[in-house]
Design a protein around this motif. Sequence first.
Motif, PDB file in Angstrom:
ATOM      1  N   GLU A   1     155.489  73.719  76.194  1.00 14.11           N
ATOM      2  CA  GLU A   1     154.409  72.810  75.838  1.00 14.11           C
ATOM      3  C   GLU A   1     153.915  72.139  77.115  1.00 14.11           C
ATOM      4  O   GLU A   1     154.704  71.604  77.890  1.00 14.11           O
ATOM      5  CB  GLU A   1     154.880  71.758  74.835  1.00 14.11           C
ATOM      6  CG  GLU A   1     155.242  72.336  73.473  1.00 14.11           C
ATOM      7  CD  GLU A   1     155.697  71.272  72.500  1.00 14.11           C
ATOM      8  OE1 GLU A   1     155.864  70.104  72.939  1.00 14.11           O
ATOM      9  OE2 GLU A   1     155.899  71.589  71.316  1.00 14.11           O
ATOM     10  N   ILE A   2     152.602  72.175  77.318  1.00 13.92           N
ATOM     11  CA  ILE A   2     151.981  71.650  78.540  1.00 13.92           C
ATOM     12  C   ILE A   2     150.970  70.584  78.139  1.00 13.92           C
ATOM     13  O   ILE A   2     150.121  70.813  77.269  1.00 13.92           O
ATOM     14  CB  ILE A   2     151.292  72.772  79.340  1.00 13.92           C
ATOM     15  CG1 ILE A   2     152.335  73.811  79.793  1.00 13.92           C
ATOM     16  CG2 ILE A   2     150.546  72.216  80.537  1.00 13.92           C
ATOM     17  CD1 ILE A   2     151.738  74.993  80.512  1.00 13.92           C
ATOM     18  N   GLU A   3     151.053  69.435  78.792  1.00 12.94           N
ATOM     19  CA  GLU A   3     150.076  68.368  78.585  1.00 12.94           C
ATOM     20  C   GLU A   3     148.899  68.589  79.530  1.00 12.94           C
ATOM     21  O   GLU A   3     149.044  68.543  80.750  1.00 12.94           O
ATOM     22  CB  GLU A   3     150.702  67.000  78.850  1.00 12.94           C
ATOM     23  CG  GLU A   3     149.710  65.856  78.631  1.00 12.94           C
ATOM     24  CD  GLU A   3     150.265  64.516  79.068  1.00 12.94           C
ATOM     25  OE1 GLU A   3     149.565  63.502  78.904  1.00 12.94           O
ATOM     26  OE2 GLU A   3     151.392  64.482  79.600  1.00 12.94           O
ATOM     27  N   THR A   4     147.746  68.856  78.953  1.00 15.14           N
ATOM     28  CA  THR A   4     146.534  69.070  79.731  1.00 15.14           C
ATOM     29  C   THR A   4     145.762  67.765  79.822  1.00 15.14           C
ATOM     30  O   THR A   4     146.266  66.693  79.503  1.00 15.14           O
ATOM     31  CB  THR A   4     145.679  70.174  79.090  1.00 15.14           C
ATOM     32  OG1 THR A   4     145.155  69.687  77.837  1.00 15.14           O
ATOM     33  CG2 THR A   4     146.513  71.405  78.816  1.00 15.14           C
ATOM     34  N   ASP A   5     144.518  67.852  80.274  1.00 21.59           N
ATOM     35  CA  ASP A   5     143.676  66.664  80.341  1.00 21.59           C
ATOM     36  C   ASP A   5     143.117  66.280  78.984  1.00 21.59           C
ATOM     37  O   ASP A   5     142.416  65.277  78.870  1.00 21.59           O
ATOM     38  CB  ASP A   5     142.520  66.901  81.317  1.00 21.59           C
ATOM     39  CG  ASP A   5     141.711  68.135  80.952  1.00 21.59           C
ATOM     40  OD1 ASP A   5     142.197  68.945  80.146  1.00 21.59           O
ATOM     41  OD2 ASP A   5     140.591  68.299  81.468  1.00 21.59           O
TER      42      ASP A   5
END
Length: 498
Positions: free
Chosen positions: A85-89
């Motif tokens: 899981e990646i937190e983007t903008d």
Amino acid sequence: MAASLRLGRQGILFGLRIWNSKSCLWVSPSWQKYVRHFFQSPCFLGVTPLKVQMPALSPTMEEGNIVKWLKKEGEAVAAGDALCEIETDKAVVTMESNDDGVLAKILMEEGSRSVRLGTLIALMVEEGQDWKQVEIPPPDVPAPSAAPPAAHEAAAPVIPPAAPSPPPLPPKLATSGPLRLSPAARHILDTHCLDPKLATPTGPRGLITKEDALNLLKTSPAPKAVPARAPAMAAPATPRPVPTPAAVPPPPGTRPNIPPLSVPGKPGAPGTFTEIPASNIRRVIAQRLTQSKTTIPHAYATVDCDMAAVMQLRKNLAKEQIKVSVNDFIIKAAAVTLKEMPEVNVTWSGDGPQALDSIHISIAVATDRGLITPIIKDAANKGVQEISANAKALAKKARDGKLLPEEYQGGSFSISNLGMFGISGFSAVINPPQACILAVGTSRSVLQLCEDNQTLRTQELMTVTLSSDGRLVDDELASRFLDKLRANLERPQQMALA
């Protein structure tokens, strides 16, 4: 990696022993095959990895944060499986694998922040290969400069030090006429105990300005502290021991350029602050708001809408177990109004206005990570009940950070509703490249005089403010849009509710 190096060293020593041996076994073709197979084996060379890099999960993404790894090292991975899981903008997005294989090495652990696009975050190997023997590539080293600084220093000719410049001459005293000082200049000269006669006036009619006082302050030595005036009949002061000199406090009336940081675990002193790390979403929100307010000419128009018919219709639908909110009617009315007035459903690009074929309404949702605007697509052709179901599902996904990129990109009109917080009215900032955003306040009961029979009746008035891009929607067009929107809200039966 260390194990691979040890095995490689042992293999080289083994090969040298065989080369130096005079045994006839070396001549045997079978031995040559075994030795060749050993030097070409993964034990000696290592397993070539499949690189997993930080992807661009949104058009405006420049870096991301690793929130959680969903696979462990040594675990099999198929194409399409969720890796992490990646937190983007914009939101927290699940990254999927593009290849089949085994996750061999995680290079960016959970919690890694500000990972740039293209950065190596993990390594995979193909199925059947030993993932423990994966070859970890060396880190990228920046290319050396064209010439090192030492070479420039050696090649540069030795320049003798210049002779020290003579000290500046003291300023000349002003001799003509009475002194005329501006209030700011007088304050600076009095604070630093400077003689105003030393200043060179540059203002009109010999006025000493603030700049003249500052120039005198730069060229003058530090003034000595002036003792306070003693009374005329003061008793002789008794000698006191001289204390140990401490840190020199700042002059009175000044303040530090940067407040000091607070110490964890101790109460903060006046003027201290605590740094709060900003998430990617917060940084992007700050950039977009600054871009919007500095590049888009905002125009505002406000109107009051009578929501009595909407309130009555909600009650009738609730009797049939259909629960919808006032905001659902506002979304429907805005979409229908955009369909009736397509000249408002536009965006601004670098080349000029662009008319949009679809009507996608962006609704502002507040989350712990910041404000995000999921999209209700094709809202003009949906009923209020379907709009309500879509809005609830999107709001839940937004608060959980599970929105997909296609669920918050591509809106044509935004709505921000603060009525549930008791806000009577406000002005919202346009979400570029959209042309408009509608700010909705709370409804209030107001007594109005009916002109037909001169009686009082109660109205449920709600204030809405349209922020529009002046390059696309002028004041006359914005006024007609609000008038049409008010008509749709005050007569909701005319809208397609199915």
